[in-house]
Design a protein around this motif. Structure first.
Motif, PDB file in Angstrom:
ATOM      1  N   LEU A 116      -6.004  -6.185  18.911  1.00 37.67           N
ATOM      2  CA  LEU A 116      -6.124  -4.749  18.703  1.00 37.67           C
ATOM      3  C   LEU A 116      -6.577  -4.453  17.276  1.00 37.67           C
ATOM      4  O   LEU A 116      -7.436  -3.599  17.051  1.00 37.67           O
TER       5      LEU A 116
ATOM      6  N   TYR B 129      -1.588  -7.428  19.563  1.00 36.09           N
ATOM      7  CA  TYR B 129      -1.757  -6.599  18.371  1.00 36.09           C
ATOM      8  C   TYR B 129      -2.762  -7.202  17.390  1.00 36.09           C
ATOM      9  O   TYR B 129      -3.432  -6.461  16.673  1.00 36.09           O
TER      10      TYR B 129
ATOM     11  N   TYR C 186      -1.801   2.539  22.804  1.00 41.14           N
ATOM     12  CA  TYR C 186      -1.555   1.357  23.625  1.00 41.14           C
ATOM     13  C   TYR C 186      -0.109   1.332  24.113  1.00 41.14           C
ATOM     14  O   TYR C 186       0.154   1.106  25.292  1.00 41.14           O
TER      15      TYR C 186
ATOM     16  N   SER D 130      -4.191   3.613  17.436  1.00 42.83           N
ATOM     17  CA  SER D 130      -4.515   2.750  18.574  1.00 42.83           C
ATOM     18  C   SER D 130      -3.263   2.072  19.111  1.00 42.83           C
ATOM     19  O   SER D 130      -3.093   1.950  20.329  1.00 42.83           O
TER      20      SER D 130
END
Length: 111
Positions: free
Chosen positions: A66, A63, A46, A42
């Motif tokens: 995320l 982050y 990103y 991911s």
């Protein structure tokens, strides 16, 4: 869990999740590896597709959120091809980035 139930669950798992759970020595370790893999993929997607220059604190916050989202994705990754989809998205974004860099180099050499 009985052997039949274990086989049923392993049969319904997505490919990479099943591989991780078969290779790792314990289910707990396999869960952490799957979480790490989902988070790393991911973060790569990103960074390749959506990241902009931001101050350090804002980057840290992004982050963190995320990672929180990846906790949910990890549960979905057991039976849905989340990791496989992130790998495909990463490959597409890498190809796009390389083509864009090549076009940019061509424009600079022509001008």
């Amino acid at each position: 869990m009985s052997v039949g139930e274990t086989e049923l669950v392993m049969g319904r798992m997505s490919g990479i999740a099943r591989f991780i759970y078969e290779v790792m020595p314990s289910d707990k370790a396999a869960g952490y590896v799957l979480l790490a893999l989902v988070f790393i993929m991911s973060a790569i997607v990103y960074k390749l597709g959506f990241a902009k220059k931001l101050p350090l604190l804002k980057n840290i916050m992004i982050y963190i959120f995320l990672f929180i989202g990846c906790l949910v994705l990890t549960f979905l990754a057991l039976f849905l091809p989340i990791v496989e989809g992130l790998i495909v998205a990463g490959l597409i974004l890498i190809i796009y980035r390389v083509r864009r860099m090549n076009e940019h180099k061509k424009e600079d050499s022509v001008a």
